[in-house]
Every structure is written in structure tokens, then in C-alpha cells.
Design a protein around this motif. Sequence first.
Motif, PDB file in Angstrom:
ATOM      1  N   SER A  30     114.217 -37.588 -58.786  1.00 34.56           N
ATOM      2  CA  SER A  30     115.299 -37.226 -59.388  1.00 34.56           C
ATOM      3  C   SER A  30     115.586 -35.877 -59.830  1.00 34.56           C
ATOM      4  N   GLY A  31     114.347 -35.117 -59.484  1.00 33.94           N
ATOM      5  CA  GLY A  31     114.376 -33.697 -59.913  1.00 33.94           C
ATOM      6  C   GLY A  31     115.014 -32.754 -58.798  1.00 33.94           C
ATOM      7  N   PRO A  32     114.501 -31.541 -58.800  1.00 34.22           N
ATOM      8  CA  PRO A  32     115.276 -30.839 -57.746  1.00 34.22           C
ATOM      9  C   PRO A  32     114.537 -30.706 -56.334  1.00 34.22           C
ATOM     10  N   ARG A  33     113.213 -31.361 -56.417  1.00 37.50           N
ATOM     11  CA  ARG A  33     113.070 -31.650 -54.982  1.00 37.50           C
ATOM     12  C   ARG A  33     113.587 -32.776 -54.328  1.00 37.50           C
ATOM     13  N   GLY A  34     113.630 -33.758 -54.930  1.00 42.87           N
ATOM     14  CA  GLY A  34     114.010 -35.000 -54.529  1.00 42.87           C
ATOM     15  C   GLY A  34     113.577 -35.699 -53.302  1.00 42.87           C
ATOM     16  N   ASN A  35     112.395 -35.123 -53.103  1.00 45.37           N
ATOM     17  CA  ASN A  35     111.486 -36.018 -52.120  1.00 45.37           C
ATOM     18  C   ASN A  35     110.061 -35.788 -52.376  1.00 45.37           C
ATOM     19  N   LEU A  36     109.337 -36.785 -51.549  1.00 42.24           N
ATOM     20  CA  LEU A  36     108.082 -36.657 -52.103  1.00 42.24           C
ATOM     21  C   LEU A  36     107.002 -35.905 -50.974  1.00 42.24           C
ATOM     22  N   ASP A  37     107.556 -35.180 -50.109  1.00 42.04           N
ATOM     23  CA  ASP A  37     106.758 -34.540 -49.161  1.00 42.04           C
ATOM     24  C   ASP A  37     105.699 -33.511 -49.817  1.00 42.04           C
ATOM     25  N   HIS A  52     101.190 -34.028 -64.712  1.00 42.93           N
ATOM     26  CA  HIS A  52     101.109 -32.723 -65.064  1.00 42.93           C
ATOM     27  C   HIS A  52     101.288 -31.947 -63.754  1.00 42.93           C
ATOM     28  N   ALA A  53     100.890 -31.907 -62.704  1.00 43.79           N
ATOM     29  CA  ALA A  53     100.804 -31.101 -61.418  1.00 43.79           C
ATOM     30  C   ALA A  53     102.409 -31.085 -61.388  1.00 43.79           C
ATOM     31  N   GLN A  54     102.895 -32.105 -60.979  1.00 45.78           N
ATOM     32  CA  GLN A  54     104.519 -32.089 -60.619  1.00 45.78           C
ATOM     33  C   GLN A  54     105.321 -31.245 -61.358  1.00 45.78           C
ATOM     34  N   ARG A  55     105.144 -31.528 -62.787  1.00 43.30           N
ATOM     35  CA  ARG A  55     105.724 -30.742 -63.591  1.00 43.30           C
ATOM     36  C   ARG A  55     105.465 -29.078 -63.548  1.00 43.30           C
ATOM     37  N   LEU A  56     104.318 -28.720 -63.540  1.00 46.17           N
ATOM     38  CA  LEU A  56     103.903 -27.504 -63.461  1.00 46.17           C
ATOM     39  C   LEU A  56     104.707 -27.022 -62.225  1.00 46.17           C
ATOM     40  N   GLY A  57     104.482 -27.750 -60.738  1.00 46.12           N
ATOM     41  CA  GLY A  57     104.954 -27.194 -59.795  1.00 46.12           C
ATOM     42  C   GLY A  57     106.600 -26.769 -59.861  1.00 46.12           C
ATOM     43  N   ALA A  58     107.231 -27.898 -60.585  1.00 45.45           N
ATOM     44  CA  ALA A  58     108.761 -27.673 -60.716  1.00 45.45           C
ATOM     45  C   ALA A  58     108.867 -26.337 -61.345  1.00 45.45           C
ATOM     46  N   PHE A  59     108.299 -26.082 -62.282  1.00 48.57           N
ATOM     47  CA  PHE A  59     108.363 -24.588 -62.997  1.00 48.57           C
ATOM     48  C   PHE A  59     107.939 -23.747 -62.041  1.00 48.57           C
ATOM     49  N   ILE A  90     106.223 -27.344 -44.490  1.00 45.36           N
ATOM     50  CA  ILE A  90     107.088 -27.516 -45.456  1.00 45.36           C
ATOM     51  C   ILE A  90     107.877 -26.421 -45.804  1.00 45.36           C
ATOM     52  N   HIS A  91     107.308 -25.258 -46.157  1.00 39.09           N
ATOM     53  CA  HIS A  91     107.838 -24.074 -46.865  1.00 39.09           C
ATOM     54  C   HIS A  91     108.633 -23.063 -45.838  1.00 39.09           C
ATOM     55  N   TYR A  92     107.987 -23.010 -44.352  1.00 39.43           N
ATOM     56  CA  TYR A  92     108.479 -22.066 -43.638  1.00 39.43           C
ATOM     57  C   TYR A  92     109.864 -22.068 -43.305  1.00 39.43           C
ATOM     58  N   PRO A  93     110.747 -23.317 -43.142  1.00 38.94           N
ATOM     59  CA  PRO A  93     112.139 -23.244 -43.011  1.00 38.94           C
ATOM     60  C   PRO A  93     112.775 -22.965 -44.291  1.00 38.94           C
ATOM     61  N   ILE A  94     112.344 -23.219 -45.557  1.00 34.20           N
ATOM     62  CA  ILE A  94     112.624 -22.926 -46.628  1.00 34.20           C
ATOM     63  C   ILE A  94     112.825 -21.228 -46.942  1.00 34.20           C
ATOM     64  N   ALA A  95     111.664 -20.659 -46.686  1.00 35.58           N
ATOM     65  CA  ALA A  95     111.234 -19.128 -46.542  1.00 35.58           C
ATOM     66  C   ALA A  95     112.594 -18.805 -46.018  1.00 35.58           C
TER      67      ALA A  95
END
Length: 188
Positions: A30-37, A52-59, A90-95
Amino acid sequence: MTQGQKTRLPAFEFALASPEQKAVLDEILSGPRGNLDGPFLGWIHSPQLAQHAQRLGAFCRYRTGLSVRLSELAILVTSVHWRAQAEWYIHYPIALRAGVPEALAEQIRTGATPQFDEPDDALIYAFTTELYETKRVSDATYARAVERFGHETTINLVGLLGYYALVAMTLNVFDMRAEGQTTLPFGE
């Protein structure tokens, strides 16, 4: 539904998730990621770490004070340092969507000397590679980062690098691939 990624971990069965696991997964979806990849279906075997990790990651991904372009550039450099197949995938196309030039990304991926058009890109690359290669950042590089981004964003950059190193280590240790990944950006 079972986990679709290749992994050393047992397949995660969503139907058998504990209340703690469901809470984490719901927050991620339900957060900004919207997926579990990424690392999430690995971390979910330890729901407290996952939360804890996913919340840190969202920040670290969305609220560091850096532009998306600079954050994604730092993530690409991190994925190269750790040779994290799924992280790059995952991050190459986002970049690229964020404005990182394809030629620059390819230079970084292959270890060629990057040619920068933007001074901020060069600074993020210098800070990140210096930290990974020497385990420190020189006074000169640190001063440039603080002058350009301020103390708070420089601290957040270090947090971003630490978080994505954790992601990379998770993906590498548990041999995880991204959903749909059929090619590897780095030799194994």
C-alpha cells in the motif's frame, strides 16, 4: 500464491502468512513501492527485520533530500559494487526514467571510466565509490558533498548507501532474482 523469484529460501506462501507477515506485506504493497520485488520476500521470513528494513528503505528511497536521479545513480553504483543482479535489474530502468544517461549507466556497470555531463552525478559517484573502495570518504569529497547537499542530505546519502548494501547482501546471500529476470547484468 508462491514466491516467483529464484532463491535459496523456502518459497513463501502468502496464504500461510502470520499476522505479522501480513502486516508487513500490506504496508509495502500500500506504500509508494506497490510491489514486493527485491529483498522483501526474503526478509519476510523474519517479519520484525522486514518491517524495520522496509520502513528504512521507504525513507532512503523517497525522502533523503536527493533527487530520484541521484538516488538511483547511487543505487546503481551500489549494485555494481556488490554485483547484485536483481538490484541492478530493478533499478536500471528506474534510473533511466529518472534521467541517468544510458551510456553512463553502462560505463558504471562495466567498470569503464564514467564520463559525466552533470557535476552532481560526478559527486554522487565519487562519494559512493570512495566510500565502498576505501571504507572512508576523504575530507575533500566530504566537504564537496556537504557544500552541495548540506549535512542532513549527506547523512541521508550514507543511510541510502547502507540500506542498499543491505539489500544487495540479502539478494546475493539468498540468491534472489527479480520477478521476471532472465538475464544477469554481471558475470558470476
